[in-house]
Design an enzyme around this catalytic site. Structure first.
Site, PDB file in Angstrom:
ATOM      1  NE  ARG A  21      -2.097  -2.306   3.073  1.00 38.74           N
ATOM      2  CZ  ARG A  21      -2.510  -2.801   4.236  1.00 38.74           C
ATOM      3  NH1 ARG A  21      -3.654  -2.388   4.760  1.00 38.74           N
ATOM      4  NH2 ARG A  21      -1.793  -3.703   4.885  1.00 38.74           N
ATOM      5  CE  LYS A  28       3.656  -1.819   6.621  1.00 38.70           C
ATOM      6  NZ  LYS A  28       2.209  -2.064   6.665  1.00 38.70           N
ATOM      7  CE1 TYR A 106       0.734  -7.812  14.651  1.00 41.78           C
ATOM      8  CE2 TYR A 106      -0.625  -6.375  13.298  1.00 41.78           C
ATOM      9  CZ  TYR A 106      -0.434  -7.576  13.959  1.00 41.78           C
ATOM     10  OH  TYR A 106      -1.407  -8.525  13.912  1.00 41.78           O
TER      11      TYR A 106
HETATM   12  C1  UD1 Z   1      -3.290  -5.748  10.821  1.00 41.94           C
HETATM   13  C2  UD1 Z   1      -4.369  -6.586  11.502  1.00 41.94           C
HETATM   14  C3  UD1 Z   1      -5.583  -5.706  11.776  1.00 41.94           C
HETATM   15  C4  UD1 Z   1      -5.154  -4.530  12.635  1.00 41.94           C
HETATM   16  C5  UD1 Z   1      -4.010  -3.762  11.993  1.00 41.94           C
HETATM   17  C6  UD1 Z   1      -3.436  -2.759  12.980  1.00 41.94           C
HETATM   18  C7  UD1 Z   1      -4.135  -8.895  10.707  1.00 41.94           C
HETATM   19  C8  UD1 Z   1      -4.673  -9.928   9.801  1.00 41.94           C
HETATM   20  N1  UD1 Z   1      -4.729  -7.704  10.663  1.00 41.94           N
HETATM   21  O1  UD1 Z   1      -3.793  -5.317   9.556  1.00 41.94           O
HETATM   22  O2  UD1 Z   1      -6.588  -6.451  12.458  1.00 41.94           O
HETATM   23  O3  UD1 Z   1      -6.277  -3.682  12.851  1.00 41.94           O
HETATM   24  O4  UD1 Z   1      -2.933  -4.653  11.646  1.00 41.94           O
HETATM   25  O5  UD1 Z   1      -2.487  -1.919  12.379  1.00 41.94           O
HETATM   26  O6  UD1 Z   1      -3.227  -9.159  11.449  1.00 41.94           O
HETATM   27  N2  UD1 Z   1       3.454  -9.173   8.324  1.00 41.94           N
HETATM   28  C9  UD1 Z   1       4.369 -10.184   8.302  1.00 41.94           C
HETATM   29  N3  UD1 Z   1       4.138 -11.261   7.480  1.00 41.94           N
HETATM   30  C10 UD1 Z   1       3.039 -11.384   6.709  1.00 41.94           C
HETATM   31  C11 UD1 Z   1       2.099 -10.317   6.754  1.00 41.94           C
HETATM   32  C12 UD1 Z   1       2.330  -9.233   7.566  1.00 41.94           C
HETATM   33  O7  UD1 Z   1       5.385 -10.143   9.009  1.00 41.94           O
HETATM   34  O8  UD1 Z   1       2.905 -12.388   5.996  1.00 41.94           O
HETATM   35  C13 UD1 Z   1       3.721  -8.004   9.205  1.00 41.94           C
HETATM   36  C14 UD1 Z   1       3.817  -6.677   8.466  1.00 41.94           C
HETATM   37  O9  UD1 Z   1       5.166  -6.399   8.111  1.00 41.94           O
HETATM   38  C15 UD1 Z   1       3.298  -5.679   9.501  1.00 41.94           C
HETATM   39  C16 UD1 Z   1       2.341  -6.509  10.351  1.00 41.94           C
HETATM   40  O10 UD1 Z   1       2.645  -7.866  10.106  1.00 41.94           O
HETATM   41  O11 UD1 Z   1       4.330  -5.174  10.324  1.00 41.94           O
HETATM   42  C17 UD1 Z   1       0.883  -6.240  10.001  1.00 41.94           C
HETATM   43  O12 UD1 Z   1       0.655  -6.473   8.624  1.00 41.94           O
HETATM   44  P1  UD1 Z   1      -0.190  -5.461   7.734  1.00 41.94           P
HETATM   45  O13 UD1 Z   1      -0.225  -5.987   6.364  1.00 41.94           O
HETATM   46  O14 UD1 Z   1       0.268  -4.078   7.947  1.00 41.94           O
HETATM   47  O15 UD1 Z   1      -1.642  -5.677   8.387  1.00 41.94           O
HETATM   48  P2  UD1 Z   1      -2.841  -4.640   8.446  1.00 41.94           P
HETATM   49  O16 UD1 Z   1      -3.595  -4.705   7.188  1.00 41.94           O
HETATM   50  O17 UD1 Z   1      -2.337  -3.322   8.891  1.00 41.94           O
HETATM   51 MG    MG Z   2      -0.430  -2.515   9.092  1.00 39.33          MG
END
Ligand code: UD1
Ligand code: MG
Length: 420
Positions: A21, A28, A106
């Protein structure tokens, strides 16, 4: 309490995701907030919590990201980015022999405060909960997972934006993403998560419904200041977080005795050191690794870039750019000048429009200007060059050779006129 927390906490930091995004080539978590990768703020929080173990889960361009992870934090690699549940699984596998509370942070949530997490952990432990979520109440919850509550108002699940129906989208309580788990409950149930959602990903958030259905104790703690939970997925959110951190930096400097005439137009990087009674005028940008002495005047429209050092009582005035330069005490650089790779002594006057020509097309070259020098307006100093103590350059001089102490030079290129 803090001792107990220290013994029992392991932290998993999720930072493997792409910057889809953000529409960026840069991972990111390396996008900067006040000059520093957002991951840095999260890792500071981790350090402040003094966990027994911590692991950062990296994936997308991990070779770039790992450089920012300090040695006390383990690194685990998520090979395929198939969701937050899978990322946690990878993190858990790296926590050897750990039994206790696992805290999930996160990498894209950089504004969280230590006290908030401590409260979450205390609440989790006091209630002996199986999982405790940090939630937030937002006026505009778009993009976040929504907290589902049952008729007794217990948390029974989380629904992601993309999977939410119209009624669920109206829910204003959101999942910040921060969760504290009993480790055994987390590891025993992660495997049952299925990618039954719009994105076909393994969502960590699904574990909440799984645990609630098994009558595990699912608790929620609502964060007081929802701003802390800002998750950065887009450039607009990056700018929002940047403004919040910038305000904190400027407020702290003012508290410490620095005048910032207009904080809203003053951009000072994280980690900048400024001495008391210095005045920063509007439209000033101060970048990485800058130290400014006491009683200085900076700006308006000053750009101090990497590695600038100003001694005490220095003026770096209107339309000044400086980079990798040291300026001695009581030196004036008052009007539109560029000083790069320069070492300037004390009591020097740098006339209006002075430029150090520090780049010859291949290398950056340095300029040395000793104490008590008077550089005339519009002097161009072609580096590498040294200007001796108490020397003077006339207006418009182009300096191409070293100038001995107490010598006056004029012309293009500068030739020696006389001894002082
Ligand atoms: C996520 C949450 C959402 C919450 C939001 C808060 C999930 C499914 N959703 O959504 O409920 O409201 O954060 O900000 O968890 N990441 C990995 N590996 C992956 C995917 C993601 O390490 O395969 C990491 C990303 O780098 C990031 C974090 O997990 O730091 C969250 O991922 P992101 O894609 O930002 O989730 P959101 O859509 O923000
Ligand atoms: Mg996020």
């Amino acid at each position: 309490m803090s001792k107990r927390i220290k013994e029992e906490i392991a932290i998993i930091i999720l930072a493997a995701g792409k910057s889809t995004r953000m529409k960026s080539e840069v991972p990111k978590v390396l996008h900067k907030l006040c000059g520093r990768p957002m991951l840095g703020y999260v890792l500071d929080l981790v350090a402040s919590l003094k966990p027994a173990q911590a692991v950062a889960v990296l994936g997308h361009k991990q070779e770039l990201v790992r450089k920012f992870v300090p040695s006390g934090i383990k690194i685990a690699i998520q090979k395929k980015l198939i969701g937050t549940a899978d990322a946690v699984k990878v993190g858990l596998a790296a926590l050897k022999g750990f039994k206790g509370t696992v805290l999930i942070l996160y990498g894209d949530i950089p504004l969280l405060k230590n006290q908030t997490i401590k409260k979450l952990l205390d609440y989790h432990l006091q209630n002996n909960a199986d999982v405790t979520l940090l939630t937030a109440q937002l006026k505009e919850p778009f993009g976040y997972g929504r907290i589902m509550r049952d008729k007794y108002s217990g948390i029974c699940g989380i629904v992601e934006e993309k999977d939410a129906d119209e009624v669920q989208k109206d829910i204003k309580e959101i999942n910040t993403g921060i969760m504290a788990f009993k480790k055994d409950k987390l590891s025993a149930n992660l495997g049952t998560i299925r990618p039954n959602n719009q994105k076909k990903e393994y969502y960590l958030t699904d574990i909440i419904e799984i645990l609630a259905k098994k009558n595990c104790l699912v608790e929620g703690l609502k964060i007081k200041d929802a701003q802390e939970a800002l998750g950065i997925n887009t450039r607009a959110e990056l700018a929002k977080a940047n403004a919040i951190i910038q305000k904190t930096i400027n407020d702290k400097l003012m508290q410490d005795g620095i005048t910032i005439i207009d904080p809203a137009s003053t951009f000072i990087n994280f980690g900048t050191k400024i001495g008391k009674d210095t005045v920063i005028y509007p439209f000033t940008v101060i970048e990485r690794d800058v130290k400014i002495g006491k009683r200085c005047f900076v700006g308006p429209f000053a750009h101090l870039r990497d590695g600038v050092r100003l001694g005490d009582d220095v003026t770096a005035g209107n339309f000044i750019e400086m980079v990798r330069s040291r300026i001695g005490a009581k030196t004036f650089v008052k009007h539109f000048s560029y000083l790069g790779d320069s070492s300037v002594g004390a009591n020097v006057n740098i006339g209006a429009g002075t430029v150090t020509a520090n780049f010859d097309g291949q290398n950056k070259n340095s300029t040395v200007i000793k104490d008590n020098v008077n550089i005339g307006s519009d002097t161009v100093i072609v580096a590498p060059v040294k200007i001796g103590r108490s020397a003077i350059t006339g207006a418009g001089t182009v300096v191409t050779k070293n100038i001995p102490d107490k010598t006056v030079v004029v012309g293009v290129p500068g030739r020696i006129l006389r001894k002082r």
